[in-house]
Every structure is written in structure tokens, then in C-alpha cells.
Write an enzyme that holds these catalytic residues in place. Structure first.
Site, PDB file in Angstrom:
ATOM      1  N   THR A   1       0.860  -1.186   0.000  1.00 51.39           N
ATOM      2  CA  THR A   1       0.000   0.000   0.000  1.00 51.39           C
ATOM      3  C   THR A   1       0.900   1.240   0.000  1.00 51.39           C
ATOM      4  OG1 THR A   1      -1.610  -1.251   1.289  1.00 51.39           O
ATOM      5  CG2 THR A   1      -1.901   1.135   1.250  1.00 51.39           C
TER       6      THR A   1
ATOM      7  N   CYS B   1      -1.409  -9.449   2.148  1.00 54.49           N
ATOM      8  CA  CYS B   1      -2.265  -9.178   0.988  1.00 54.49           C
ATOM      9  C   CYS B   1      -3.710  -8.774   1.251  1.00 54.49           C
ATOM     10  CB  CYS B   1      -2.217 -10.365   0.044  1.00 54.49           C
ATOM     11  SG  CYS B   1      -0.565 -10.561  -0.644  1.00 54.49           S
TER      12      CYS B   1
ATOM     13  N   LYS C   1      -8.357 -11.469  -9.338  1.00 52.46           N
ATOM     14  CA  LYS C   1      -7.431 -11.666  -8.218  1.00 52.46           C
ATOM     15  C   LYS C   1      -7.851 -10.812  -7.018  1.00 52.46           C
ATOM     16  CE  LYS C   1      -4.094 -12.541  -5.560  1.00 52.46           C
ATOM     17  NZ  LYS C   1      -4.007 -13.782  -4.828  1.00 52.46           N
ATOM     18  N   LEU C   2      -8.115  -9.517  -7.276  1.00 55.34           N
ATOM     19  CA  LEU C   2      -8.543  -8.649  -6.169  1.00 55.34           C
ATOM     20  C   LEU C   2      -9.860  -9.155  -5.592  1.00 55.34           C
ATOM     21  CD1 LEU C   2      -7.825  -5.027  -7.510  1.00 55.34           C
ATOM     22  CD2 LEU C   2      -6.445  -6.408  -5.955  1.00 55.34           C
TER      23      LEU C   2
ATOM     24  N   GLU D   1       0.141 -18.828   1.844  1.00 54.82           N
ATOM     25  CA  GLU D   1       1.374 -19.196   2.538  1.00 54.82           C
ATOM     26  C   GLU D   1       1.093 -20.333   3.521  1.00 54.82           C
ATOM     27  OE1 GLU D   1       3.556 -15.774   4.003  1.00 54.82           O
ATOM     28  OE2 GLU D   1       3.007 -14.712   2.180  1.00 54.82           O
TER      29      GLU D   1
HETATM   30  P1  NAD Z   1       8.027 -10.306  -1.336  1.00 56.26           P
HETATM   31  O1  NAD Z   1       8.242  -8.993  -0.686  1.00 56.26           O
HETATM   32  O2  NAD Z   1       8.192 -11.555  -0.545  1.00 56.26           O
HETATM   33  O3  NAD Z   1       8.984 -10.431  -2.610  1.00 56.26           O
HETATM   34  C1  NAD Z   1       9.128  -9.433  -3.554  1.00 56.26           C
HETATM   35  C2  NAD Z   1      10.593  -9.400  -3.996  1.00 56.26           C
HETATM   36  O4  NAD Z   1      10.727  -8.516  -5.108  1.00 56.26           O
HETATM   37  C3  NAD Z   1      11.560  -8.883  -2.933  1.00 56.26           C
HETATM   38  O5  NAD Z   1      12.520  -9.877  -2.651  1.00 56.26           O
HETATM   39  C4  NAD Z   1      12.193  -7.631  -3.558  1.00 56.26           C
HETATM   40  O6  NAD Z   1      13.566  -7.472  -3.220  1.00 56.26           O
HETATM   41  C5  NAD Z   1      12.025  -7.913  -5.029  1.00 56.26           C
HETATM   42  N1  NAD Z   1      12.053  -6.719  -5.883  1.00 56.26           N
HETATM   43  C6  NAD Z   1      11.338  -5.583  -5.759  1.00 56.26           C
HETATM   44  N2  NAD Z   1      11.620  -4.737  -6.759  1.00 56.26           N
HETATM   45  C7  NAD Z   1      12.548  -5.350  -7.535  1.00 56.26           C
HETATM   46  C8  NAD Z   1      13.232  -4.989  -8.727  1.00 56.26           C
HETATM   47  N3  NAD Z   1      12.991  -3.819  -9.321  1.00 56.26           N
HETATM   48  N4  NAD Z   1      14.127  -5.851  -9.243  1.00 56.26           N
HETATM   49  C9  NAD Z   1      14.374  -7.043  -8.660  1.00 56.26           C
HETATM   50  N5  NAD Z   1      13.740  -7.452  -7.537  1.00 56.26           N
HETATM   51  C10 NAD Z   1      12.834  -6.613  -6.980  1.00 56.26           C
HETATM   52  O7  NAD Z   1       6.555 -10.251  -1.958  1.00 56.26           O
HETATM   53  P2  NAD Z   1       5.563 -11.493  -2.212  1.00 56.26           P
HETATM   54  O8  NAD Z   1       4.869 -11.849  -0.959  1.00 56.26           O
HETATM   55  O9  NAD Z   1       6.287 -12.530  -2.969  1.00 56.26           O
HETATM   56  O10 NAD Z   1       4.468 -10.806  -3.146  1.00 56.26           O
HETATM   57  C11 NAD Z   1       4.754 -10.437  -4.468  1.00 56.26           C
HETATM   58  C12 NAD Z   1       3.449 -10.100  -5.178  1.00 56.26           C
HETATM   59  O11 NAD Z   1       2.623 -11.272  -5.240  1.00 56.26           O
HETATM   60  C13 NAD Z   1       2.598  -9.041  -4.496  1.00 56.26           C
HETATM   61  O12 NAD Z   1       1.957  -8.275  -5.471  1.00 56.26           O
HETATM   62  C14 NAD Z   1       1.565  -9.847  -3.728  1.00 56.26           C
HETATM   63  O13 NAD Z   1       0.363  -9.129  -3.554  1.00 56.26           O
HETATM   64  C15 NAD Z   1       1.344 -11.018  -4.650  1.00 56.26           C
HETATM   65  N6  NAD Z   1       0.903 -12.256  -3.979  1.00 56.26           N
HETATM   66  C16 NAD Z   1       1.481 -12.639  -2.807  1.00 56.26           C
HETATM   67  C17 NAD Z   1       1.114 -13.838  -2.224  1.00 56.26           C
HETATM   68  C18 NAD Z   1       1.718 -14.303  -0.923  1.00 56.26           C
HETATM   69  O14 NAD Z   1       1.265 -15.309  -0.393  1.00 56.26           O
HETATM   70  N7  NAD Z   1       2.733 -13.648  -0.375  1.00 56.26           N
HETATM   71  C19 NAD Z   1       0.185 -14.666  -2.855  1.00 56.26           C
HETATM   72  C20 NAD Z   1      -0.374 -14.249  -4.057  1.00 56.26           C
HETATM   73  C21 NAD Z   1       0.006 -13.039  -4.614  1.00 56.26           C
HETATM   74  C1  UGA Z   2      -4.382 -15.376   0.936  1.00 53.89           C
HETATM   75  C2  UGA Z   2      -5.299 -16.178  -0.001  1.00 53.89           C
HETATM   76  O1  UGA Z   2      -5.827 -17.282   0.715  1.00 53.89           O
HETATM   77  C3  UGA Z   2      -4.538 -16.668  -1.236  1.00 53.89           C
HETATM   78  O2  UGA Z   2      -5.423 -17.299  -2.138  1.00 53.89           O
HETATM   79  C4  UGA Z   2      -3.884 -15.466  -1.926  1.00 53.89           C
HETATM   80  O3  UGA Z   2      -3.120 -15.891  -3.040  1.00 53.89           O
HETATM   81  C5  UGA Z   2      -2.983 -14.740  -0.942  1.00 53.89           C
HETATM   82  O4  UGA Z   2      -3.769 -14.329   0.205  1.00 53.89           O
HETATM   83  C6  UGA Z   2      -2.378 -13.484  -1.494  1.00 53.89           C
HETATM   84  O5  UGA Z   2      -2.855 -12.927  -2.442  1.00 53.89           O
HETATM   85  O6  UGA Z   2      -1.402 -13.090  -0.846  1.00 53.89           O
HETATM   86  P1  UGA Z   2      -2.555 -16.001   2.763  1.00 53.89           P
HETATM   87  O7  UGA Z   2      -2.705 -14.581   3.156  1.00 53.89           O
HETATM   88  O8  UGA Z   2      -1.206 -16.532   2.522  1.00 53.89           O
HETATM   89  O9  UGA Z   2      -3.385 -16.279   1.418  1.00 53.89           O
HETATM   90  O10 UGA Z   2      -3.229 -16.952   3.853  1.00 53.89           O
HETATM   91  P2  UGA Z   2      -4.746 -17.273   4.239  1.00 53.89           P
HETATM   92  O11 UGA Z   2      -4.836 -18.707   4.532  1.00 53.89           O
HETATM   93  O12 UGA Z   2      -5.712 -16.730   3.278  1.00 53.89           O
HETATM   94  O13 UGA Z   2      -4.911 -16.513   5.619  1.00 53.89           O
HETATM   95  C7  UGA Z   2      -4.943 -15.096   5.689  1.00 53.89           C
HETATM   96  C8  UGA Z   2      -5.291 -14.675   7.118  1.00 53.89           C
HETATM   97  O14 UGA Z   2      -6.644 -14.991   7.418  1.00 53.89           O
HETATM   98  C9  UGA Z   2      -4.455 -15.372   8.180  1.00 53.89           C
HETATM   99  O15 UGA Z   2      -4.130 -14.467   9.198  1.00 53.89           O
HETATM  100  C10 UGA Z   2      -5.375 -16.460   8.693  1.00 53.89           C
HETATM  101  O16 UGA Z   2      -5.082 -16.877   9.991  1.00 53.89           O
HETATM  102  C11 UGA Z   2      -6.717 -15.750   8.627  1.00 53.89           C
HETATM  103  N1  UGA Z   2      -7.878 -16.654   8.530  1.00 53.89           N
HETATM  104  C12 UGA Z   2      -7.997 -17.503   7.479  1.00 53.89           C
HETATM  105  C13 UGA Z   2      -8.852 -16.608   9.513  1.00 53.89           C
HETATM  106  O17 UGA Z   2      -8.771 -15.832  10.470  1.00 53.89           O
HETATM  107  N2  UGA Z   2      -9.944 -17.431   9.399  1.00 53.89           N
HETATM  108  C14 UGA Z   2     -10.100 -18.288   8.352  1.00 53.89           C
HETATM  109  O18 UGA Z   2     -11.125 -19.005   8.310  1.00 53.89           O
HETATM  110  C15 UGA Z   2      -9.089 -18.321   7.373  1.00 53.89           C
END
Ligand code: NAD
Ligand code: UGA
Length: 475
Positions: A101, A283, A227-228, A172
Site C-alpha cells: 500500500t 495481501c 485476483k482482487l 502461505e
Molecule cells: P516479497 O516482498 O516476498 O517479494 C518481492 C521481492 O521482489 C523482494 O525480494 C524484492 O527485493 C524484489 N524486488 C522488488 N523490486 C525489484 C526490482 N525492481 N528488481 C528485482 N527485484 C525486486 O513479496 P511477495 O509476498 O512474494 O508478493 C509479491 C506479489 O505477489 C505481491 O503483489 C503480492 O500481492 C502477490 N501475492 C502474494 C502472495 C503471498 O502469499 N505472499 C500470494 C499471491 C500473490
Molecule cells: C491469501 C489467499 O488465501 C490466497 O489465495 C492469496 O493468493 C494470498 O492471500 C495473497 O494474495 O497473498 P494467505 O494470506 O497466505 O493467502 O493466507 P490465508 O490462509 O488466506 O490466511 C490469511 C489470514 O486470514 C491469516 O491471518 C489467517 O489466519 C486468517 N484466517 C484464514 C482466519 O482468520 N480465518 C479463516 O477461516 C481463514
């Protein structure tokens, strides 16, 4: 006659961003597509060093991840800091950089900060020497692909770029299983001849292990919005059940029973109805705020207010537990100790971004309470960084931060964590917590013993045999 050996050059793809998405996603692609060379690059050299280092200390903890990396690393999976080389060598470039954000400027506190995405697009445009397919893996506001294409073309020398939206749905803690058996893979692209060709190139990668019927192809904007929408609807279910948990506490209904009864209706379904201290993770909040901002941008204020309420209820839920803990001291909080079990935002991850524990610790420290923390997976440095970053974002002075940090104690095991404590709060639902000898543990606490179960993992009737002062969510 001698036969001429034909050696086919392996297809090369890369991913910019070696985080929670880039690392596991590309490791699984490498495992499932041995004919593709996958290079994951990041601008953070420490992270790449860790990805290339000891398998027990990879930068991301995910069950099953180290086994996948072990099988593929330095065979067809490579981790590198050389972003430019990876761009030049790859036909397909996934971008999985963070999209937090915005903290300042227009849309601060709401809109997604696209600076890292834009930085990547600029660099790809500058460095690329041949046509590329650029794949948005990061979660982005609708119509970002348009902006990316503009930046790519501004910086390039007549090269053709196709921008595809392929959002990631892994959660995760279950990332590897989610990637092995995805409910769906979404691939959005332009509905032109070259756009459709690019879509089919990405479909081909996933077809190596995902059944074709689960691979959905759409236009770019539908993919970005889906996705959103998915995250917003998941978070909305949690806020719905959490809002009902507050009614349960007033009326004598039990949220676990309500959740079961409601979830047995197959139109509603049982998933994501677990009442909790509030959702965390990098997220849900960020993506909903992004949706709120987008709705406002298009003049849809009612829509914006509707989704904003999901985040507001989540804050309400975190505050409710903080207040209950503070009130247990009946106004005498100075130098009292609260033990926190669990810092990760959910079990089975070392990620603590937006964890409810951060918010609750801040509220307790505001009351001069000493907070003792134990988590089986999150490192000490990360816990300190989480708090320092929160206070910096609230403009707390460095002197004040130093003072506040004195009230935080991070412990290596749970028994030191509860030492001389009369109050314990479970914030993460780690399985190991369930296996503790709770009778012994409660009896080793100072009187009067207060126990708060922010995850409803303990059996209330069992715990109440050892202390009457037991609170669990919505019961
Ligand atoms: P993260 O912070 O773990 O990883 C992002 C990486 O990108 C960092 O290591 C950073 O150093 C690198 N980076 C940033 N700018 C860069 C650049 N210009 N060149 C090279 N490397 C660069 O983030 P994340 O959790 O992997 O999330 C990444 C995206 O995926 C986000 O948009 C998030 O919303 C989305 N997403 C995350 C999850 C999740 O479970 N974490 C799941 C689905 C989608
Ligand atoms: C979430 C979505 O589940 C994924 O599909 C998506 O890709 C991801 O966000 C993303 O875009 O980053 P994540 O945040 O890794 O995944 O984990 P969740 O299992 O969704 O849990 C999110 C939070 O909600 C946690 O704090 C969890 O404890 C809480 N939660 C989950 C509850 O409090 N109650 C529930 O019933 C489920």
C-alpha cells in the site's frame, strides 16, 4: 550413415522478485517443466545468497519447498542477482515484485504502490534485445497492464511486448500443495492475434501439470480484477464470521457451533469461516484497500464503503482482543507482563507481515505492559523490525522507539516466555501449541492467571478446570 545429433536449445524463462511468490512458484515450474530453464532474480543480494545457500535456511519457509528446491536447484532452477542478463536471456519474464500500500503521495494508505513494478517495466524496456512476454504475477490494480505496456514501449527500441496477467492464488503455509494442485490457473491477455499467441505460450507451461480444464483464459482486465475479487471475498468471509463472534459473546451463542451450522449449507461452504483474532498477511488488507481506492476512482462510493467495512471489522476484531487483555489488569498495567504465543500471521509460515500480533503488541506497549514473545519460526530480528517499522510509520520518534523496545522480550522457548507472567495470549494457531501440557503450563503462571485464545485452538472446558479466567473468540 552417421546420424546428425540435433540439440534443441532449452526454453528460458525468468522471474523478477525472489519472495514468497517468486521463489515457490518458479521452483514448482522448474520441477514440473524439466525442459525449461528457470532463473529467479532479485535486487536483494542477501536474498539470492540465501536461496543459493543451506536448504534449511531458505528465505521462505514453506512445507515441501526445500525438497522441490533440492531437486531442481542448479539443474534447471537458478537464483541470481544479474537481473539484466536474465531479461536478455528469457523469452518470458514473470514479474513477482511486491506491491505494498502506498505510504505517501496521491492515494496514500489505500492505493497500491506500483513503483517496483514500474521500475521493472522500465528496466525490461531498456535491456531487452528481442520480443518478450511480460507476465504480471504480482497482484495489481485493474488496467495496470496498460501502464506496463506504455512504459515498456517508451523505453524500448521497436521490440514487441505482450503483457499477460497471471495472478497467483497460493496461500502461505500451503504454497507447494496449492501450486501442485491449483483450483485454477488464470491467464489474461489481449484479445489480439499476438495477445492470444502469448496466452497460449503461458498455457503451455502450466499444462505440464495442471489439467487444461482448470486453466482459464480471459481478457487482461478480468484476470487483474478476479485476483482482487478473490482476496476480497475470502477476507469478507473472515470479517463476517468475526463480526458474528462479537454477537456470540453478547448472547451466549458459540461461534464454533454457528460456523459449523452455517458452513454445512453447501451453497455457503465450510471454508474460511474460522473466527480469529483477525486476519493478517501481506495481501488481504492491501488488496481490499486497493479495491476501495479503485471503486472511489470510478466514482463508486457505495461499492468502496462496502468493501472498506471488511477491513474496519478486522481492525475492530484486533482491538477487541487487545482491550480484553488490557482490561484483565483492571487499570493497573504498569510493568505487568503479557506472554504472546505466536508472531506469524498464520501457522506454517515465517511471514509476519500485518500479523495481528504486531497490532496487539503495540496496544499493550502503549499501556506500559511488558510483552514477552515466543514463535517457533519467526526470527527475533523480524519481530523487532515489524515493531520498529510500525512505529516509524506512525511517526514515533527514535527515542520513543528505543524506550518502547525495552518493553519487548523475545524468547527462544515457550516456558521462558511465560516465566513470571500472569497473562498469556495465543495469537497464531501453530499445531505445536495444542500439544503443550496446558495444566502444567497454566499452573506455572503467576496468579491471577489469564488466558486468551485468539485462535480457538484450546478446549474451553479443559482449560477452565485450571483457570476460570479464560477467554476464547466468540464463546
Ligand atoms: P516479497 O516482498 O516476498 O517479494 C518481492 C521481492 O521482489 C523482494 O525480494 C524484492 O527485493 C524484489 N524486488 C522488488 N523490486 C525489484 C526490482 N525492481 N528488481 C528485482 N527485484 C525486486 O513479496 P511477495 O509476498 O512474494 O508478493 C509479491 C506479489 O505477489 C505481491 O503483489 C503480492 O500481492 C502477490 N501475492 C502474494 C502472495 C503471498 O502469499 N505472499 C500470494 C499471491 C500473490
Ligand atoms: C491469501 C489467499 O488465501 C490466497 O489465495 C492469496 O493468493 C494470498 O492471500 C495473497 O494474495 O497473498 P494467505 O494470506 O497466505 O493467502 O493466507 P490465508 O490462509 O488466506 O490466511 C490469511 C489470514 O486470514 C491469516 O491471518 C489467517 O489466519 C486468517 N484466517 C484464514 C482466519 O482468520 N480465518 C479463516 O477461516 C481463514
Amino acid at each position: 550413415m552417421a546420424t546428425k545429433k540435433i540439440t534443441m536449445k532449452k526454453q528460458s524463462i525468468c522471474c523478477i522478485g525472489a519472495g514468497y511468490v517468486g521463489g515457490p512458484t518458479m521452483a514448482v515450474i522448474a520441477l514440473k517443466c524439466p525442459d525449461i530453464n528457470v532463473t529467479v532474480v532479485d535486487k536483494n543480494p542477501e536474498k539470492i545468497k540465501a536461496w543459493n545457500g543451506d536448504l534449511n535456511y531458505l528465505p521462505v519457509y514453506e512445507p515441501g519447498l526445500k525438497e522441490v528446491v533440492k531437486k531442481t536447484r542448479n539443474k534447471n532452477l537458478f537464483f541470481s542477482n544479474d537481473v539484466d542478463k536474465a531479461i536478455r536471456d528469457s523469452e518470458i519474464i514473470f514479474v513477482a515484485v511486491n506491491t505494498p500500500t502506498k505510504t505517501k503521495g496521491k492515494g496514500a494508505g489505500m492505493a497500491a504502490d506500483l513503483k517496483y513494478i514500474k521500475e521493472c517495466a522500465k528496466n525490461i524496456g531498456k535491456v531487452a534485445e528481442s520480443d518478450k512476454i511480460v507476465v504480471e504475477k504480482s497482484t495489481l490494480p485493474v488496467r495496470t497492464a496498460e501502464k506496463i505496456k506504455e512504459i515498456l514501449e517508451e523505453n524500448s527500441k521497436g521490440i514487441n511486448f505482450e503483457v499477460i496477467s497471471n495472478p497467483e492464488f497460493l496461500a502461505e503455509g500451503t504454497a507447494i500443495q496449492d501450486l501442485f494442485k491449483s483450483d485454477r490457473v488464470l491467464i489474461g491477455g489481449e484479445q489480439t492475434k499476438s495477445g492470444k499467441k502469448a496466452i497460449s505460450r503461458i498455457v503451455k507451461i502450466y499444462e505440464n501439470w495442471i489439467p487444461r480444464r482448470k486453466i482459464l483464459t480471459t481478457n487482461v482486465w478480468s484476470a487483474e480484477l478476479s485476483k482482487l475479487a478473490s482476496n476480497a471475498m475470502l477476507a469478507q468471509r473472515i470479517s463476517s464470521i468475526n463480526s458474528l463472534s462479537a454477537i456470540c459473546e453478547k448472547t451466549g451463542a458459540d461461534i464454533e457451533e454457528v460456523s459449523k451450522a452455517v458452513g454445512m449449507d453447501k451453497r455457503i461452504g465450510k471454508y474460511f469461516l474460522k473466527a480469529s483474532v483477525g486476519f493478517g498477511g501481506s495481501c488481504f488488507q492491501k488488496d481490499i484497500l486497493n479495491l476501495v481506492y479503485l471503486s472511489k476512482y470510478y466514482g463508486l462510493d457505495e461499492v468502496a464503503n462496502y468493501w472498506h467495512q471488511v477491513v474496519k471489522i478486522n481492525n475492530f476484531q484486533k482491538d477487541r482482543l487487545s482491550e480484553k487483555i488490557i482490561n484483565s489488569f483492571q487499570g493497573d498495567t504498569k510493568s505487568k507482563k503479557v506472554s504472546i504465543f505466536g508472531w506469524a500471521f498464520k501457522k506454517d509460515t515465517n511471514d509476519s507481515r500485518e500479523s495481528a500480533a504486531i497490532h496487539i503488541t503495540d496496544k499493550l506497549i502503549d499501556e506500559d505492559i511488558i510483552v514477552s514473545i515466543y514463535d517457533p519460526m519467526v526470527e527475533e530480528k523480524r519481530i523487532i523490525d515489524d515493531m520498529v517499522n510500525l512505529w516509524l510509520s506512525m511517526n514515533v520518534s527514535s527515542n520513543q522507539i528505543e524506550l518502547k523496545l525495552k518493553n519487548i522480550k523475545i524468547e527462544k522457548d515457550y516456558s521462558s516466555c511465560i516465566n513470571q507472567s500472569s497473562c498469556l495470549a495465543i495469537i497464531t494457531e501453530w499445531d505445536i501449541f495444542k500439544s503443550y501440557d496446558w495444566k502444567k503450563l497454566i499452573n506455572s503462571m503467576e496468579q491471577p492467571r489469564f488466558l486468551f485464545d485468539g485462535r480457538n485452538i484450546l478446549n474451553p472446558s479443559m482449560i477452565r478446570k485450571h483457570t476460570e479466567n479464560f477467554y476464547s473468540i466468540g464463546r
